[in-house]
Write a protein that holds these residues in place. Structure first.
Motif, mmCIF file in Angstrom:
data_model
loop_
_atom_site.group_PDB
_atom_site.id
_atom_site.type_symbol
_atom_site.label_atom_id
_atom_site.label_comp_id
_atom_site.label_asym_id
_atom_site.label_seq_id
_atom_site.Cartn_x
_atom_site.Cartn_y
_atom_site.Cartn_z
ATOM 1 N N PRO A 163 30.204 33.166 35.607
ATOM 2 C CA PRO A 163 30.790 33.261 34.259
ATOM 3 C C PRO A 163 32.312 33.346 34.304
ATOM 4 N N THR A 164 32.928 32.942 33.205
ATOM 5 C CA THR A 164 34.388 33.042 33.080
ATOM 6 C C THR A 164 34.729 33.854 31.841
ATOM 7 N N ASP A 165 35.944 34.326 31.816
ATOM 8 C CA ASP A 165 36.421 35.129 30.700
ATOM 9 C C ASP A 165 36.925 34.197 29.600
ATOM 10 N N THR A 166 36.105 33.959 28.604
ATOM 11 C CA THR A 166 36.441 32.995 27.551
ATOM 12 C C THR A 166 37.597 33.463 26.684
ATOM 13 N N GLU A 167 37.937 34.744 26.773
ATOM 14 C CA GLU A 167 39.044 35.286 25.979
ATOM 15 C C GLU A 167 40.348 35.343 26.762
ATOM 16 N N ASN A 168 40.276 35.041 28.050
ATOM 17 C CA ASN A 168 41.468 35.204 28.898
ATOM 18 C C ASN A 168 41.602 34.048 29.888
ATOM 19 N N GLY A 169 41.771 32.867 29.350
ATOM 20 C CA GLY A 169 42.070 31.715 30.192
ATOM 21 C C GLY A 169 40.924 31.183 31.016
ATOM 22 N N PHE A 170 39.699 31.560 30.688
ATOM 23 C CA PHE A 170 38.509 31.054 31.372
ATOM 24 C C PHE A 170 38.585 31.281 32.889
ATOM 25 N N LYS A 171 39.083 32.449 33.279
ATOM 26 C CA LYS A 171 39.135 32.795 34.696
ATOM 27 C C LYS A 171 37.780 33.325 35.141
ATOM 28 N N PRO A 172 37.383 33.042 36.391
ATOM 29 C CA PRO A 172 36.073 33.501 36.863
ATOM 30 C C PRO A 172 35.983 35.019 36.896
ATOM 31 N N ILE A 173 34.780 35.508 36.600
ATOM 32 C CA ILE A 173 34.519 36.945 36.553
ATOM 33 C C ILE A 173 33.585 37.330 37.689
ATOM 34 N N ASP A 174 33.973 38.328 38.487
ATOM 35 C CA ASP A 174 33.115 38.900 39.530
ATOM 36 C C ASP A 174 32.559 37.840 40.467
ATOM 37 N N LEU A 175 33.419 36.937 40.933
ATOM 38 C CA LEU A 175 32.980 35.862 41.823
ATOM 39 C C LEU A 175 32.234 36.392 43.048
ATOM 40 N N VAL B 56 44.547 26.579 33.209
ATOM 41 C CA VAL B 56 45.358 26.453 34.418
ATOM 42 C C VAL B 56 45.314 27.793 35.136
ATOM 43 N N TYR B 57 44.842 27.803 36.362
ATOM 44 C CA TYR B 57 44.744 29.054 37.108
ATOM 45 C C TYR B 57 46.093 29.433 37.696
ATOM 46 N N ASP B 58 46.467 30.694 37.522
ATOM 47 C CA ASP B 58 47.726 31.178 38.081
ATOM 48 C C ASP B 58 47.548 31.495 39.570
ATOM 49 N N LYS B 59 48.660 31.853 40.198
ATOM 50 C CA LYS B 59 48.662 32.079 41.644
ATOM 51 C C LYS B 59 47.699 33.183 42.045
ATOM 52 N N GLN B 60 47.633 34.265 41.270
ATOM 53 C CA GLN B 60 46.773 35.381 41.636
ATOM 54 C C GLN B 60 45.298 35.003 41.553
ATOM 55 N N THR B 61 44.940 34.261 40.526
ATOM 56 C CA THR B 61 43.542 33.816 40.394
ATOM 57 C C THR B 61 43.141 32.946 41.575
ATOM 58 N N LEU B 62 44.012 32.007 41.936
ATOM 59 C CA LEU B 62 43.719 31.126 43.062
ATOM 60 C C LEU B 62 43.680 31.904 44.372
ATOM 61 N N LYS B 63 44.552 32.893 44.521
ATOM 62 C CA LYS B 63 44.556 33.689 45.748
ATOM 63 C C LYS B 63 43.265 34.491 45.873
ATOM 64 N N ASN B 64 42.772 35.001 44.751
ATOM 65 C CA ASN B 64 41.506 35.734 44.792
ATOM 66 C C ASN B 64 40.365 34.824 45.264
ATOM 67 N N ILE B 65 40.341 33.602 44.741
ATOM 68 C CA ILE B 65 39.312 32.644 45.157
ATOM 69 C C ILE B 65 39.475 32.317 46.643
ATOM 70 N N ALA B 66 40.722 32.084 47.056
ATOM 71 C CA ALA B 66 40.996 31.746 48.452
ATOM 72 C C ALA B 66 40.563 32.876 49.384
ATOM 73 N N ASP B 67 40.864 34.113 49.028
ATOM 74 C CA ASP B 67 40.490 35.252 49.872
ATOM 75 C C ASP B 67 38.978 35.341 50.034
ATOM 76 N N ILE B 68 38.258 35.108 48.954
ATOM 77 C CA ILE B 68 36.789 35.152 49.021
ATOM 78 C C ILE B 68 36.262 34.027 49.893
ATOM 79 N N ALA B 69 36.856 32.837 49.772
ATOM 80 C CA ALA B 69 36.435 31.704 50.584
ATOM 81 C C ALA B 69 36.670 31.976 52.064
ATOM 82 N N ILE B 70 37.824 32.546 52.381
ATOM 83 C CA ILE B 70 38.144 32.847 53.776
ATOM 84 C C ILE B 70 37.226 33.933 54.329
#
Length: 380
Positions: free
Chosen positions: A141-153, A176-190
């Motif tokens: 799920p994503t936060d539909t009220e806050n830029g559709f960022k992923p929630i609890d990935l 558009v995902y900001d740097k922090q959102t992308l870094k969170n995804i990257a950290d989980i992937a790593i």
């Protein structure tokens, strides 16, 4: 007669909506179509000239499966300078459109019963491509009220997770995902040794924000598969030209699929791609500015009607919440039948889109304004 594999896949909702609108147009009905994601601008002349010149000098034969060397060098340079990726030509395949690249990625890296992560809502063709590969989609799920960022990935990661799909700027939301959102995804992937497919087809259609390639983060170079193309930024949808960059052990199986299916991208079209990347970029900037103006007219107009809609940070879609008037499917049908306005129901993009409609503003301001009047008359 359809195979069991095909039975898992739904018809493209965006193509279905567009086809219905076109049928009505053929019947003489003035339909305002906000369905397909296609720039309404002509391809810049210097790109057309480059492809035509190539054609007339005899570049009409089979091209190398991975693409002509001149275009691959140009793409590698673009990825290094603009996206901060350490790209080599041997790690690039030129494809007949970015969609083909995505299909090849799914077929190359996913096995039966693997899971691929999609952020809900997501572009309609990711899920079918995952299913074609025999894998399963795990919707986050994503936060539909806050830029559709992923929630609890993190909660959706398990031993079957093989791939995370990132699309920024995104379709259907324009997020558009900001740097922090992308870094969170990257950290989980790593941390979980997961590949990331980064679909960056809308990277140049962005407003007031910065596009960041997730592959540029430390530790992500070898686990990111970057897909891009020419259709959106350069108004080259009909040219069918895209590309993918990944480490060599991902590229090799993709090239095997390409060589046994589409063979290669069209030879002379690839010279148009070189001109697009190396030539003047003013046409792109002009197009983006016009998209920005259209976005503002559409989003402001929707909110004035009472349809809640965040202002997208990129691409050319508005993802509008119509829950005050009904669910997305019923409102899309009502607008088409009563107002002759074609939109795509949000449910096509995932469960979270059930109360939304997607409106593409790749059309003139005059048609957008008329469409808003029709929507207002039908709903208010």
């Amino acid at each position: 007669m359809a195979s069991s594999r095909l039975k898992r896949v739904e018809e493209s909702a965006t193509m279905k909506a567009a086809n219905t609108a076109n049928k009505m147009k053929e019947d003489g009905i003035d339909v305002i179509s906000f369905t397909l994601g296609e720039p309404d601008f002509d391809t810049p002349k210097h790109i057309c000239d480059a492809a035509a010149d190539a054609m007339y000098r005899g570049e009409t034969h089979y091209a190398p499966g991975a693409g002509i060397s001149e275009l691959k060098k140009t793409i590698a340079n673009k990825l290094c300078t603009e996206n901060k990726l350490d790209a080599k030509t041997s790690e690039i395949i030129v494809t007949p459109g970015a969609k083909q690249a995505i299909f090849e990625v799914m077929m190359s890296v996913l096995d039966d019963n693997d899971e691929a992560i999609l952020f809900d809502p997501a572009w309609v063709s990711y899920d079918p491509a995952i299913k074609f590969a025999g894998a399963n989609t795990r919707w986050v799920p994503t936060d539909t009220e806050n830029g559709f960022k992923p929630i609890d990935l993190e909660e959706y990661i398990n031993e079957k997770t093989k791939l995370i799909v990132v699309n920024s700027p995104g379709n259907p939301t324009g997020a558009v995902y900001d740097k922090q959102t992308l870094k969170n995804i990257a950290d989980i992937a790593i941390d979980n040794d997961i590949l990331v497919l980064s679909d960056e087809i809308y990277e140049k259609i962005i407003y007031d924000q910065e596009h960041i390639s997730i592959g540029s983060f430390e530790g992500m170079q070898d686990r990111t598969i970057t897909v891009n193309g020419f259709s959106k930024a350069y108004a080259m949808t009909g040219w069918r030209l895209g590309y993918v960059h990944a480490r060599s052990d991902v590229i090799k199986p993709m090239l095997k699929i390409q060589s046994h299916s589409v063979s290669s991208a069209t030879s002379f079209v690839q010279y148009g791609g070189i001109a697009a990347l190396e030539g003047p970029q003013e046409p792109v900037a002009e197009m983006v500015e016009r998209f920005r103006m259209r976005r503002d007219v559409l989003v402001d107009g929707l909110n004035e009607i009472g349809i809640k809609c965040q202002k997208p940070g990129g691409a050319f879609y508005a993802f509008a919440d119509v829950s005050e008037y009904g669910d997305g499917n019923s409102i899309a049908e009502k607008l088409l039948l009563d107002a002759h306005v074609a939109v795509t129901p949000g449910s096509a993009f995932g469960e979270s889109g059930k109360n939304f409609i997607r409106i593409s503003y790749a059309t003139s301001i005059e048609r957008i304004q008329e469409g808003l009047e029709r929507i207002k008359t039908a709903l208010v």
